[in-house]
Write a protein that holds these residues in place. Structure first.
Motif, PDB file in Angstrom:
ATOM      1  N   ALA A   1       0.977  -0.979   0.085  1.00 51.69           N
ATOM      2  CA  ALA A   1       0.030  -0.081  -0.025  1.00 51.69           C
ATOM      3  C   ALA A   1       0.828   1.263   0.006  1.00 51.69           C
ATOM      4  O   ALA A   1       2.093   1.305   0.540  1.00 51.69           O
ATOM      5  N   SER A   2       0.438   2.360  -0.454  1.00 53.84           N
ATOM      6  CA  SER A   2       1.090   3.660  -0.460  1.00 53.84           C
ATOM      7  C   SER A   2      -0.154   4.808  -0.276  1.00 53.84           C
ATOM      8  O   SER A   2      -1.202   4.454  -0.497  1.00 53.84           O
ATOM      9  N   GLY A   3       0.801   5.969   0.277  1.00 49.08           N
ATOM     10  CA  GLY A   3      -0.199   7.119   0.216  1.00 49.08           C
ATOM     11  C   GLY A   3      -1.508   6.955   1.098  1.00 49.08           C
ATOM     12  O   GLY A   3      -1.198   6.367   2.351  1.00 49.08           O
ATOM     13  N   LYS A   4      -2.597   7.437   0.799  1.00 46.98           N
ATOM     14  CA  LYS A   4      -3.908   7.228   1.634  1.00 46.98           C
ATOM     15  C   LYS A   4      -4.462   5.879   1.894  1.00 46.98           C
ATOM     16  O   LYS A   4      -4.928   5.752   3.065  1.00 46.98           O
ATOM     17  N   ASP A   5      -3.914   4.912   1.112  1.00 48.91           N
ATOM     18  CA  ASP A   5      -4.506   3.504   1.323  1.00 48.91           C
ATOM     19  C   ASP A   5      -3.549   3.034   2.298  1.00 48.91           C
ATOM     20  O   ASP A   5      -4.092   2.190   3.345  1.00 48.91           O
ATOM     21  N   PHE A   6      -2.188   3.284   2.284  1.00 46.69           N
ATOM     22  CA  PHE A   6      -1.303   2.988   3.487  1.00 46.69           C
ATOM     23  C   PHE A   6      -1.767   3.537   4.978  1.00 46.69           C
ATOM     24  O   PHE A   6      -1.886   2.899   5.650  1.00 46.69           O
ATOM     25  N   SER A   7      -2.078   4.900   4.685  1.00 51.89           N
ATOM     26  CA  SER A   7      -2.446   5.655   6.036  1.00 51.89           C
ATOM     27  C   SER A   7      -3.724   5.004   6.581  1.00 51.89           C
ATOM     28  O   SER A   7      -3.906   4.529   7.714  1.00 51.89           O
ATOM     29  N   SER A   8      -4.735   4.739   5.591  1.00 49.97           N
ATOM     30  CA  SER A   8      -5.938   4.085   6.212  1.00 49.97           C
ATOM     31  C   SER A   8      -5.754   2.719   6.700  1.00 49.97           C
ATOM     32  O   SER A   8      -6.267   2.677   7.822  1.00 49.97           O
ATOM     33  N   ASP A   9      -5.024   1.962   6.249  1.00 42.38           N
ATOM     34  CA  ASP A   9      -4.768   0.587   6.758  1.00 42.38           C
ATOM     35  C   ASP A   9      -3.991   0.640   8.057  1.00 42.38           C
ATOM     36  O   ASP A   9      -4.423  -0.074   9.139  1.00 42.38           O
ATOM     37  N   PHE A  10      -2.911   1.465   8.014  1.00 42.94           N
ATOM     38  CA  PHE A  10      -2.085   1.650   9.064  1.00 42.94           C
ATOM     39  C   PHE A  10      -2.803   1.978  10.223  1.00 42.94           C
ATOM     40  O   PHE A  10      -2.644   1.434  11.414  1.00 42.94           O
ATOM     41  N   ASP A  11      -3.507   3.198  10.046  1.00 39.52           N
ATOM     42  CA  ASP A  11      -4.268   3.858  11.431  1.00 39.52           C
ATOM     43  C   ASP A  11      -5.273   2.827  11.738  1.00 39.52           C
ATOM     44  O   ASP A  11      -5.268   2.713  13.015  1.00 39.52           O
ATOM     45  N   SER A  12      -5.988   2.327  10.915  1.00 40.23           N
ATOM     46  CA  SER A  12      -7.008   1.104  11.204  1.00 40.23           C
ATOM     47  C   SER A  12      -6.255   0.202  12.100  1.00 40.23           C
ATOM     48  O   SER A  12      -6.693  -0.336  13.093  1.00 40.23           O
ATOM     49  N   ASP A  13      -5.160  -0.582  11.497  1.00 37.12           N
ATOM     50  CA  ASP A  13      -4.553  -1.298  12.194  1.00 37.12           C
ATOM     51  C   ASP A  13      -3.935  -1.280  13.632  1.00 37.12           C
ATOM     52  O   ASP A  13      -4.258  -1.864  14.493  1.00 37.12           O
TER      53      ASP A  13
END
Length: 184
Positions: free
Chosen positions: A116-128
């Protein structure tokens, strides 16, 4: 039908040999507020720490400014809890084995973050991070209140305030503007 019963019976009998109890693995213990066994607690903490460290290393590279600051704190703090836990086990105060690899569910989350990168990374990381820290707080609270090893119970209780703070920090990820700002 008989074959299914035999297979189920074998699985149930193998329970003690499995690394984690069904109650902890399925989330039943958490839902009921039941303390994990010492073996389950040690396994869950070790895997959680490995996940936190690895996912945070990815965030140090790929995250926004807020996530990078958070990730640095997670690497430092979870390396410390890993060392603390290892010390309790190697000293003989806690009778359990430390896993050396992450489990498949955490590995799949890491694999997703790696691509993942960008907003997809942030969304997944933050949720995780929110999910992982909610689970950790529950796990440590349950063990601190009802665990069967006094040294480990004491350590779990002393570690809880840090984990609660991590959860608060994780819940703030993505709420502040990421351009040119870092977290508190």
């Amino acid at each position: 039908m008989k074959r299914s019963m035999i297979v189920l019976g074998c699985i149930l009998l193998a329970g003690p040999a499995l690394a984690q109890s069904v109650g902890e693995k399925t989330g039943i213990n958490s839902a009921l507020g039941v303390a994990p066994t010492t073996v389950d607690f040690v396994k869950e903490v070790a895997i959680s720490d490995m996940f936190e460290i690895e996912s945070s290393k990815l965030a140090e590279q790929k995250g926004n400014a807020q996530e990078k600051t958070f990730a640095q704190q997670m690497v430092t703090d979870h390396a410390q809890t890993s060392n603390d836990l290892k010390g309790l086990v190697t000293s003989g105060k806690v009778k359990a084995e430390l896993p050396t690899t992450i489990d498949s569910s955490h590995q799949s989350k890491l694999d997703k973050l790696k691509v993942a990168s960008g907003k997809d990374f942030s969304s997944d990381f933050d949720s995780d991070q929110v999910s992982a820290h909610k689970d950790a707080v529950s796990l440590f609270e349950r063990y601190a209140n009802g665990g069967d090893n006094a040294d480990l119970k004491d350590w779990a209780g002393k570690t809880l305030p840090t984990l609660r703070h991590h959860l608060e920090m994780a819940q703030e990820l993505g709420k502040a503007p990421s351009v040119g700002q870092s977290s508190k």
